[in-house]
Design an enzyme around this catalytic site. Structure first.
Site, PDB file in Angstrom:
ATOM      1  N   ASP A  11       0.885  -1.020  -0.073  1.00 44.59           N
ATOM      2  CA  ASP A  11       0.050  -0.114  -0.030  1.00 44.59           C
ATOM      3  C   ASP A  11       1.055   1.293  -0.015  1.00 44.59           C
ATOM      4  O   ASP A  11       1.546   1.537   1.156  1.00 44.59           O
ATOM      5  CB  ASP A  11      -0.898  -0.036   1.184  1.00 44.59           C
ATOM      6  CG  ASP A  11      -1.867  -0.862   1.115  1.00 44.59           C
ATOM      7  OD1 ASP A  11      -2.864  -0.922   0.500  1.00 44.59           O
ATOM      8  OD2 ASP A  11      -1.801  -2.012   2.035  1.00 44.59           O
ATOM      9  N   ARG A  41       4.098   2.742   3.115  1.00 46.31           N
ATOM     10  CA  ARG A  41       4.859   1.854   3.637  1.00 46.31           C
ATOM     11  C   ARG A  41       6.394   2.073   3.485  1.00 46.31           C
ATOM     12  O   ARG A  41       7.189   1.644   4.485  1.00 46.31           O
ATOM     13  CB  ARG A  41       4.325   0.264   3.212  1.00 46.31           C
ATOM     14  CG  ARG A  41       3.087  -0.082   2.987  1.00 46.31           C
ATOM     15  CD  ARG A  41       2.226   0.162   4.496  1.00 46.31           C
ATOM     16  NE  ARG A  41       0.887  -0.227   4.195  1.00 46.31           N
ATOM     17  CZ  ARG A  41       0.117   0.079   5.036  1.00 46.31           C
ATOM     18  NH1 ARG A  41      -0.027   1.055   5.705  1.00 46.31           N
ATOM     19  NH2 ARG A  41      -1.426  -0.393   4.678  1.00 46.31           N
ATOM     20  N   ARG A  60      -7.172  10.801   1.752  1.00 42.57           N
ATOM     21  CA  ARG A  60      -6.733   9.514   0.832  1.00 42.57           C
ATOM     22  C   ARG A  60      -7.739   9.787  -0.452  1.00 42.57           C
ATOM     23  O   ARG A  60      -7.051   9.132  -1.326  1.00 42.57           O
ATOM     24  CB  ARG A  60      -7.268   8.182   1.251  1.00 42.57           C
ATOM     25  CG  ARG A  60      -6.332   7.969   2.737  1.00 42.57           C
ATOM     26  CD  ARG A  60      -6.735   6.854   3.452  1.00 42.57           C
ATOM     27  NE  ARG A  60      -6.437   5.406   2.753  1.00 42.57           N
ATOM     28  CZ  ARG A  60      -6.962   4.227   2.854  1.00 42.57           C
ATOM     29  NH1 ARG A  60      -8.076   4.332   4.008  1.00 42.57           N
ATOM     30  NH2 ARG A  60      -6.635   3.166   2.194  1.00 42.57           N
ATOM     31  N   LYS A 102      -9.375   0.498  -5.443  1.00 38.25           N
ATOM     32  CA  LYS A 102     -10.306   0.199  -3.954  1.00 38.25           C
ATOM     33  C   LYS A 102     -10.902   1.503  -3.590  1.00 38.25           C
ATOM     34  O   LYS A 102     -10.734   2.635  -4.097  1.00 38.25           O
ATOM     35  CB  LYS A 102      -9.006  -0.277  -3.132  1.00 38.25           C
ATOM     36  CG  LYS A 102      -8.153   0.935  -2.770  1.00 38.25           C
ATOM     37  CD  LYS A 102      -7.122   0.288  -1.847  1.00 38.25           C
ATOM     38  CE  LYS A 102      -6.190   1.352  -1.309  1.00 38.25           C
ATOM     39  NZ  LYS A 102      -4.948   0.831  -0.395  1.00 38.25           N
ATOM     40  N   HIS A 103     -11.898   1.133  -2.762  1.00 35.32           N
ATOM     41  CA  HIS A 103     -12.297  -0.174  -2.324  1.00 35.32           C
ATOM     42  C   HIS A 103     -13.744  -0.422  -3.054  1.00 35.32           C
ATOM     43  O   HIS A 103     -14.717   0.193  -2.566  1.00 35.32           O
ATOM     44  CB  HIS A 103     -12.623   0.014  -0.884  1.00 35.32           C
ATOM     45  CG  HIS A 103     -11.337   0.356   0.057  1.00 35.32           C
ATOM     46  ND1 HIS A 103     -10.811   1.574   0.152  1.00 35.32           N
ATOM     47  CD2 HIS A 103     -10.451  -0.565   0.487  1.00 35.32           C
ATOM     48  CE1 HIS A 103      -9.808   1.541   0.645  1.00 35.32           C
ATOM     49  NE2 HIS A 103      -9.276   0.250   1.066  1.00 35.32           N
ATOM     50  N   HIS A 130     -11.361  -1.307   9.707  1.00 36.61           N
ATOM     51  CA  HIS A 130     -10.242  -2.157  10.467  1.00 36.61           C
ATOM     52  C   HIS A 130     -10.559  -2.463  11.752  1.00 36.61           C
ATOM     53  O   HIS A 130     -10.308  -3.457  12.296  1.00 36.61           O
ATOM     54  CB  HIS A 130      -9.014  -1.343  10.335  1.00 36.61           C
ATOM     55  CG  HIS A 130      -8.627  -0.923   9.290  1.00 36.61           C
ATOM     56  ND1 HIS A 130      -9.026   0.043   8.137  1.00 36.61           N
ATOM     57  CD2 HIS A 130      -7.786  -1.598   8.328  1.00 36.61           C
ATOM     58  CE1 HIS A 130      -8.152  -0.019   7.217  1.00 36.61           C
ATOM     59  NE2 HIS A 130      -7.214  -0.906   7.240  1.00 36.61           N
ATOM     60  N   ASP A 157     -10.382  -7.142   0.665  1.00 34.03           N
ATOM     61  CA  ASP A 157      -9.631  -6.384   1.633  1.00 34.03           C
ATOM     62  C   ASP A 157      -9.151  -7.455   2.578  1.00 34.03           C
ATOM     63  O   ASP A 157      -9.313  -8.611   2.754  1.00 34.03           O
ATOM     64  CB  ASP A 157     -10.372  -5.261   2.146  1.00 34.03           C
ATOM     65  CG  ASP A 157      -9.502  -4.072   2.644  1.00 34.03           C
ATOM     66  OD1 ASP A 157      -8.468  -4.224   2.901  1.00 34.03           O
ATOM     67  OD2 ASP A 157     -10.074  -2.851   2.921  1.00 34.03           O
TER      68      ASP A 157
END
Length: 360
Positions: A63, A71, A132, A162-163, A175, A245
């Protein structure tokens, strides 16, 4: 070969992980911050992952959106802006940003990026998407997403939109909890689904762990055959490889194995598991089927896009041009009408970091 994408716990593979990957033979792998130390280390890790399954073409995902979700970062990699900043710029800079990210990723053996984000936020939604997203207008999101997708592909990296079919209206962070969207199917079709329909030719997409009450009030999209058949494959017309996901997210119920079985039975092609917890990966290896049929065809078609070398590119000059454009866009921000970007962006944690439980 199993219909799985798996993570690992740290910056190097353990003997137990190697043995599991050798026996389970997942289609691909995914990296997180816990797996990243330096360019040389990431190159060695991606090579070790592929060696464990004996397939040099096995995709390695990450990601790397920019902003909160990045990351690979300082001191070895440059920072990239969140999606909303691209909404302040001409579309070509979304392509350029993606092309630069692709160059960073390819240099360390990463061949797929879980981006662009095509979600369209609405007022009052949970901020897990927030900046985002590129914009709050579906057509603008679609145009910028199209540009970013072109940049990734030009750089030899597979984009994962996504998503699907849209997380921007979610009332919770998936999450942590299960979002439920109460909008009518007509509202969703006119707003949330629009960017995904415009990019229905994307090679890969990632599902939303979101309940769309007007379509299937009982199951989130990832495990809903109604949402996947009627909306994702039907109304949106997505024909590419469909990844879940992260199955370890709290939006889903049941054991890890049960989640994978439900998602694949609902019409997902690949089950994604991110936290690197070995017992969970063993459970998945026992529960997941082999990659076969239409799913295997879609997977091969996606990997076929990587057979051609990346387009010629001067990352030094292009990065300077990109950074100057970002600085100019942010300098003009107080006059912007983009509600996703504040004049002084607050520090925010990464909402998507998949971690081994020992790291949590």
């Amino acid at each position: 070969m199993k219909a799985l994408v798996l993570g690992c716990a740290g910056p190097t593979l353990t003997d137990e992980e190697r043995a599991l990957f050798r026996s389970a033979d997942p289609w691909g792998f995914i990296l997180f911050r816990r797996n990243v130390v330096s360019p040389d280390q990431v190159r060695a890790l991606t090579a070790a992952l592929r060696e464990s399954v004996g397939r040099p073409e096995a995709p390695v995902f990450v990601d790397q959106e920019g902003g909160r979700v990045q990351r690979l970062g300082a001191p070895h990699w440059p920072s990239y802006p969140p999606g909303a900043v691209y909404g302040l710029m001409e579309n070509g800079f979304a392509r350029l940003g993606a092309r630069l990210i692709a160059a960073d990723l390819r240099a360390v053996g990463i061949t797929a990026n879980c981006a662009p984000v095509l979600d369209v936020p609405v007022a009052g939604a949970n901020d897990v998407i927030g900046d985002r997203a590129y914009a709050t207008e579906p057509q603008r999101v679609a145009a910028l997403g199209r540009a970013a997708m072109a940049g990734y592909l030009a750089g030899g990296v597979l984009p994962v939109v996504k998503h699907i079919p849209g997380h921007g209206r979610g009332n919770a962070d998936s999450h942590r909890a299960l979002p439920v969207v109460e909008a009518s199917e007509a509202e969703l079709a006119a707003h949330d689904f629009v960017p995904f329909r415009a990019l229905a030719d994307a090679p890969l997409a990632m599902t939303a762990h979101v309940v769309y009450a007007a379509v299937d009030p009982d199951r989130p999209a990832t495990v809903s055959p109604i949402v996947i058949e009627r909306i994702v494959r039907g109304h949106i017309g997505f024909g590419g490889l469909l990844l879940t996901d992260d199955l370890s997210m709290n939006a889903l119920s049941g054991t890890i194995g049960e989640r994978a079985v439900a998602a694949l039975a609902a019409g997902c092609d690949i089950a994604l598991h991110c936290n690197g917890v070995l017992p969970e990966m063993r459970e998945l290896a026992a529960a997941a089927p082999d990659l076969a049929g239409e799913a295997a065809v879609r997977a091969a078609r996606a990997l076929g896009l990587l057979e051609h070398p990346p387009e010629a590119f001067d990352p030094v000059d292009e990065r300077l041009r990109f950074e100057a454009a970002v600085a100019a866009a942010l300098a003009n921000q107080p006059a912007s009408t983009n509600p996703l970007v504040s004049a002084v962006a607050p520090a925010q944690g990464d909402p998507t970091e998949g971690r081994a439980r020992s790291d949590a």
